[in-house]
Scaffold this motif. Structure first.
Motif, PDB file in Angstrom:
ATOM      1  N   SER A   1       0.856  -1.188   0.000  1.00  0.00           N
ATOM      2  CA  SER A   1       0.000   0.000   0.000  1.00  0.00           C
ATOM      3  C   SER A   1       0.888   1.233   0.000  1.00  0.00           C
ATOM      4  O   SER A   1       2.100   1.145   0.153  1.00  0.00           O
TER       5      SER A   1
ATOM      6  N   SER B   1       1.844   4.817   1.751  1.00  0.00           N
ATOM      7  CA  SER B   1       1.765   5.598   2.986  1.00  0.00           C
ATOM      8  C   SER B   1       2.764   6.743   2.889  1.00  0.00           C
ATOM      9  O   SER B   1       3.447   6.907   1.871  1.00  0.00           O
ATOM     10  N   ARG B   2       2.875   7.501   3.950  1.00  0.00           N
ATOM     11  CA  ARG B   2       3.846   8.599   3.968  1.00  0.00           C
ATOM     12  C   ARG B   2       5.284   8.086   3.918  1.00  0.00           C
ATOM     13  O   ARG B   2       6.211   8.842   3.627  1.00  0.00           O
TER      14      ARG B   2
ATOM     15  N   LYS C   1      -3.619   8.271  -3.004  1.00  0.00           N
ATOM     16  CA  LYS C   1      -2.807   8.483  -1.804  1.00  0.00           C
ATOM     17  C   LYS C   1      -1.448   9.076  -2.170  1.00  0.00           C
ATOM     18  O   LYS C   1      -0.915   9.931  -1.452  1.00  0.00           O
TER      19      LYS C   1
END
Length: 327
Positions: free
Chosen positions: A279, A281-282, A301
């Motif tokens: 996935s 994410s930051r 995202k």
């Protein structure tokens, strides 16, 4: 019908495709090693009118998977043709048309994998997902199931999870969707399809009692678990910087079609010392996608986090010279 003719004659966008192939495939499961066991195609003209339809069973040379969903048993499939035997006819029905399917990425990936196994290139260059189209049209649907789209347009389903009936239902629901899009000059959510140029079957590992995303227990059937990779031994050095090399430990995420089988591409990244992220994410160092404008959760995202994005070709080049992790 009169309204449809008016739309077609006076308001039809010139940029719209000239033909469509509405497709549904039933499969032995949802993983990369699963196989197609039946396929149906409704060919439509530029305005969504049905030209013809076609259906075939396919022998997957393995267990049929969730029989309680698709109803196709081993006995029913044992005398069916292999995919390689129907590949040419299937290709003829897809050629020079936009592939239309409900959750089109799934149908396309299954088709692309079967053609790669048969060492043939699938003649599909663009796809259109009817889920994405219904969102573009702002249809007031309670969810994104095919049955909800069908009910909205008054289409009656006779045999759910039967490829021919699912394709018929989708074709009948797609036509008014297409005309609504043409009437309002809506841009169709077309995405590029990249045929697989490299493929490798991984070993099949039986697993009993699988809970399918279709719903229901798969007790008694053999399924493949997702592939588990060893943890990356290097710390995450942060985000990729344009013009700089990749560095061991970077977290790499993938989204959408790739011309090389995804698992092979991930293998090469792991061998280079990179971490495969499931996935975004930051902490993600880089997103690899050939469709940066698609509205997948990963691309959305990535944009919100400011995650760098490159396409498959650029990533393949970067893989040739990955910098060593900080000592």
């Amino acid at each position: 019908m009169l309204a449809d003719r008016t739309t077609a004659e006076t308001m039809w966008p010139t940029a719209y495709p000239q033909g469509y192939a509405v497709v549904d495939v039933e499969t032995t499961g949802l993983a990369r090693d699963d196989r197609i066991i039946s396929a149906a195609v409704y060919r439509l003209d530029a305005q969504g009118n049905v030209e013809d339809h076609w259906y075939t069973l396919v022998n997957p040379l393995r267990d049929p998977g969730p029989v309680w969903i698709h109803g196709l048993t081993s006995d029913m499939l044992q005398d069916a043709p292999l995919f390689k035997d129907i590949a040419e006819e299937f290709a003829g029905r897809l050629a020079d048309r936009v592939l239309v399917a409900h959750n089109a990425i799934f149908d396309w990936q299954m088709i692309a994998r079967e053609y790669a196994r048969a060492a043939v290139t699938a003649p599909v260059r663009q796809r259109l997902c009817t889920i994405a189209l219904s969102k573009e049209l702002n249809l007031p649907l309670p969810n994104h199931k095919l049955e909800s789209l069908a009910a909205h347009f008054g289409v009656v389903q006779q045999r759910a999870h039967h490829a021919l009936d699912d394709a018929r239902v989708l074709a009948e629901a797609f036509r008014p969707s297409l005309h609504a899009a043409a009437r309002d000059n809506v841009r169709l959510p077309l995405l590029e399809c990249r045929p697989l140029t490299e493929w490798s079957d991984s070993p099949v590992t039986p697993r009993v009692g699988y809970q399918s995303s279709y719903g229901g227990s798969g007790a008694g059937s053999s399924w493949r678990p997702s592939r588990k990779r060893p943890p990356c031994p290097y710390p995450n050095p942060g985000r990729y910087a344009d013009g700089a090399p990749l560095k061991q430990g970077m977290r790499i995420a993938f989204s959408g079609d790739t011309s090389v089988d995804r698992e092979l591409l991930e293998d090469r990244a792991v061998e280079a010392g990179l971490h495969i992220a499931t996935s975004v994410s930051r902490l993600t160092s880089l997103l690899v996608t050939n469709d940066p404008d698609s509205a997948t959760s990963k691309t959305v995202k990535a944009k919100s986090f400011g995650t760098p994005v490159v396409d498959e070709a650029a990533f393949t080049q970067l893989l040739r010279d990955v910098a060593a992790a900080d000592g």
